[in-house]
Write a protein that holds these residues in place. Structure first.
Motif, PDB file in Angstrom:
ATOM      1  N   SER A 170      25.008  45.160  21.384  1.00 54.54           N
ATOM      2  CA  SER A 170      24.703  44.300  22.529  1.00 54.54           C
ATOM      3  C   SER A 170      25.145  45.021  23.793  1.00 54.54           C
ATOM      4  N   VAL A 171      24.202  45.169  24.740  1.00 55.23           N
ATOM      5  CA  VAL A 171      24.430  45.989  25.926  1.00 55.23           C
ATOM      6  C   VAL A 171      24.177  45.166  27.185  1.00 55.23           C
ATOM      7  N   ILE A 172      25.071  45.292  28.164  1.00 53.99           N
ATOM      8  CA  ILE A 172      24.870  44.696  29.489  1.00 53.99           C
ATOM      9  C   ILE A 172      24.667  45.828  30.481  1.00 53.99           C
ATOM     10  N   ASP A 173      23.604  45.737  31.266  1.00 57.10           N
ATOM     11  CA  ASP A 173      23.312  46.717  32.304  1.00 57.10           C
ATOM     12  C   ASP A 173      23.518  46.050  33.663  1.00 57.10           C
ATOM     13  N   CYS A 174      24.616  46.387  34.330  1.00 53.30           N
ATOM     14  CA  CYS A 174      24.971  45.772  35.615  1.00 53.30           C
ATOM     15  C   CYS A 174      24.294  46.518  36.769  1.00 53.30           C
ATOM     16  N   GLY A 175      23.712  45.771  37.685  1.00 48.78           N
ATOM     17  CA  GLY A 175      22.975  46.400  38.772  1.00 48.78           C
ATOM     18  C   GLY A 175      21.759  47.123  38.247  1.00 48.78           C
ATOM     19  N   ALA A 201      29.079  35.755  22.216  1.00 51.61           N
ATOM     20  CA  ALA A 201      29.700  35.895  23.545  1.00 51.61           C
ATOM     21  C   ALA A 201      30.422  37.223  23.711  1.00 51.61           C
ATOM     22  N   ARG A 202      29.950  38.248  23.010  1.00 48.58           N
ATOM     23  CA  ARG A 202      30.598  39.556  23.060  1.00 48.58           C
ATOM     24  C   ARG A 202      29.564  40.663  23.260  1.00 48.58           C
ATOM     25  N   ALA A 203      29.952  41.676  24.032  1.00 47.25           N
ATOM     26  CA  ALA A 203      29.115  42.858  24.254  1.00 47.25           C
ATOM     27  C   ALA A 203      29.796  44.077  23.645  1.00 47.25           C
ATOM     28  N   ASP A 204      28.984  45.046  23.224  1.00 50.11           N
ATOM     29  CA  ASP A 204      29.505  46.296  22.672  1.00 50.11           C
ATOM     30  C   ASP A 204      29.574  47.396  23.732  1.00 50.11           C
ATOM     31  N   VAL A 205      28.668  47.341  24.697  1.00 46.29           N
ATOM     32  CA  VAL A 205      28.597  48.355  25.747  1.00 46.29           C
ATOM     33  C   VAL A 205      28.287  47.676  27.078  1.00 46.29           C
ATOM     34  N   ILE A 206      28.998  48.066  28.127  1.00 46.89           N
ATOM     35  CA  ILE A 206      28.686  47.622  29.488  1.00 46.89           C
ATOM     36  C   ILE A 206      28.366  48.863  30.318  1.00 46.89           C
ATOM     37  N   LEU A 207      27.227  48.812  31.007  1.00 49.20           N
ATOM     38  CA  LEU A 207      26.785  49.913  31.856  1.00 49.20           C
ATOM     39  C   LEU A 207      26.792  49.475  33.309  1.00 49.20           C
ATOM     40  N   SER A 208      27.156  50.372  34.217  1.00 47.78           N
ATOM     41  CA  SER A 208      27.085  50.058  35.652  1.00 47.78           C
ATOM     42  C   SER A 208      26.774  51.318  36.452  1.00 47.78           C
ATOM     43  N   CYS A 252      33.387  47.676  40.953  1.00 51.93           N
ATOM     44  CA  CYS A 252      33.934  48.190  39.697  1.00 51.93           C
ATOM     45  C   CYS A 252      34.974  47.244  39.108  1.00 51.93           C
ATOM     46  N   LEU A 253      35.825  46.704  39.967  1.00 52.55           N
ATOM     47  CA  LEU A 253      36.842  45.765  39.489  1.00 52.55           C
ATOM     48  C   LEU A 253      36.212  44.508  38.930  1.00 52.55           C
ATOM     49  N   SER A 254      35.096  44.071  39.518  1.00 50.69           N
ATOM     50  CA  SER A 254      34.395  42.914  38.989  1.00 50.69           C
ATOM     51  C   SER A 254      33.798  43.217  37.613  1.00 50.69           C
ATOM     52  N   VAL A 255      33.300  44.433  37.442  1.00 62.22           N
ATOM     53  CA  VAL A 255      32.790  44.839  36.128  1.00 62.22           C
ATOM     54  C   VAL A 255      33.924  44.857  35.108  1.00 62.22           C
ATOM     55  N   LEU A 256      35.119  45.280  35.535  1.00 66.99           N
ATOM     56  CA  LEU A 256      36.278  45.263  34.639  1.00 66.99           C
ATOM     57  C   LEU A 256      36.675  43.838  34.284  1.00 66.99           C
ATOM     58  N   ASP A 257      36.561  42.917  35.245  1.00 62.09           N
ATOM     59  CA  ASP A 257      36.816  41.506  34.945  1.00 62.09           C
ATOM     60  C   ASP A 257      35.858  41.006  33.867  1.00 62.09           C
ATOM     61  N   LEU A 258      34.588  41.399  34.004  1.00 62.42           N
ATOM     62  CA  LEU A 258      33.594  41.020  32.992  1.00 62.42           C
ATOM     63  C   LEU A 258      33.942  41.626  31.641  1.00 62.42           C
ATOM     64  N   ALA A 259      34.339  42.907  31.644  1.00 60.68           N
ATOM     65  CA  ALA A 259      34.710  43.569  30.391  1.00 60.68           C
ATOM     66  C   ALA A 259      35.870  42.862  29.716  1.00 60.68           C
ATOM     67  N   ASP A 260      36.826  42.406  30.513  1.00 60.98           N
ATOM     68  CA  ASP A 260      37.993  41.721  29.964  1.00 60.98           C
ATOM     69  C   ASP A 260      37.602  40.418  29.269  1.00 60.98           C
ATOM     70  N   LYS A 261      36.482  39.850  29.688  1.00 60.29           N
ATOM     71  CA  LYS A 261      36.032  38.584  29.108  1.00 60.29           C
ATOM     72  C   LYS A 261      35.133  38.767  27.890  1.00 60.29           C
ATOM     73  N   VAL A 262      34.253  39.796  27.931  1.00 61.47           N
ATOM     74  CA  VAL A 262      33.200  39.831  26.911  1.00 61.47           C
ATOM     75  C   VAL A 262      33.155  41.105  26.073  1.00 61.47           C
ATOM     76  N   VAL A 265      27.201  32.898  32.589  1.00 57.91           N
ATOM     77  CA  VAL A 265      25.828  32.992  32.090  1.00 57.91           C
ATOM     78  C   VAL A 265      25.727  34.069  31.015  1.00 57.91           C
ATOM     79  N   LEU A 266      26.333  35.210  31.267  1.00 56.02           N
ATOM     80  CA  LEU A 266      26.286  36.300  30.300  1.00 56.02           C
ATOM     81  C   LEU A 266      26.975  35.925  28.991  1.00 56.02           C
ATOM     82  N   GLU A 267      28.088  35.246  29.092  1.00 59.69           N
ATOM     83  CA  GLU A 267      28.790  34.825  27.881  1.00 59.69           C
ATOM     84  C   GLU A 267      27.917  33.927  27.014  1.00 59.69           C
ATOM     85  N   ARG A 268      27.119  33.073  27.658  1.00 63.79           N
ATOM     86  CA  ARG A 268      26.231  32.184  26.904  1.00 63.79           C
ATOM     87  C   ARG A 268      25.091  32.952  26.241  1.00 63.79           C
ATOM     88  N   LEU A 269      24.632  34.022  26.882  1.00 64.56           N
ATOM     89  CA  LEU A 269      23.483  34.757  26.372  1.00 64.56           C
ATOM     90  C   LEU A 269      23.847  35.774  25.291  1.00 64.56           C
TER      91      LEU A 269
END
Length: 245
Positions: free
Chosen positions: A74-79, A149-156, A177-187, A141-145
């Motif tokens: 499961s991958v999230i692509d930020c921006g 509620a977990r991602a394996d890779v986050i890209l930014s 970047c810090l906001s992306v880290l906040d997201l990583a800490d959650k999911v 929203v991302l957690e619901r999708l």
């Protein structure tokens, strides 16, 4: 934040041909940009291989070396806009899975692209246009999708709109970047990976300290597809997280 500065822009097939480019009425900076695009081998390769922009080759080079994108993840692509990194993630996360193997349950990956800008639909990805990754509501929203509620890779690969003030732009990107880290800490799953673009500057130490508390095996890389004059670097991390028994 009023928007993300995109590191790539669509270039039409006409502009890549050996035909004269109309420069009348364009500023000197615009003329330099057009000439650079026309001569850029990664722009030409993106057009030839049907990628939405040249930045696809940054992720391809990083993943060829570190093998972070695998089938079933499961991958999230930020921006994400215009969607080149999501294209690469779909190809590597899903298209490498055989269509049918008798008696075998194959993993199904997911790619979620998110941006405050509009993203043209992409087969194999779920795209969230007009969503700000710096907002906690977007994280929900991302957690619901996400599956479980977990991602394996986050890209930014995102960056702020350029203000012309180097330190201000650096500060705004560190905030992203810090906001992306906040997201990583959650999911992000323990052992999951993060690829995040940053610019060196006064706040880089603050970012590094936060990263050290959350991640291990931190690497810094500048892909060949990053222009030489660009100050961008990419941090690659493996998330420590909390192991759940």
């Amino acid at each position: 934040l009023d928007g993300y500065r995109k590191s790539c822009i669509h270039v039409s097939a006409v502009s890549l041909k050996k035909t004269p480019v109309h420069m009348k009425g364009k500023s000197a900076a615009e003329q330099r940009w057009l000439l650079r695009q026309i001569s850029d081998p990664f722009v030409k390769a993106a057009h030839a291989q049907n990628y939405r922009c040249r930045s696809a080759f940054k992720l391809i080079e990083i993943d060829d070396k570190y093998r972070l994108l695998k089938p079933g993840l499961s991958v999230i692509d930020c921006g994400a806009a215009p969607g080149a990194w999501s294209q690469v993630a779909v190809q590597r996360d899903m298209n490498n899975i055989p269509l049918f193997i008798p008696g075998v349950d194959l993993p199904k990956g997911s790619v979620i692209g998110i941006d405050i800008l509009h993203i043209t639909p992409l087969d194999g990805a779920q795209l969230l246009s007009n969503h700000d990754i710096t907002e906690p509501s977007t994280h929900m929203v991302l957690e619901r999708l996400l599956p479980e509620a977990r991602a394996d890779v986050i890209l930014s690969d995102m960056a702020p709109n350029a203000s012309g003030l180097r330190e201000l732009d650096h500060e705004r990107l560190v905030t992203m970047c810090l906001s992306v880290l906040d997201l990583a800490d959650k999911v992000l799953r323990p052992g999951g990976s993060l690829i995040c673009k940053y610019w060196d500057g006064a706040l880089a130490r603050k970012l590094q300290q936060r990263l050290s508390s959350m991640f291990q095996n931190v690497r810094t890389v500048k892909p060949r597809a990053s222009r030489k004059e660009s100050a961008e670097l990419f941090l690659i991390h493996n998330y420590k997280g909390e192991v759940v028994a």
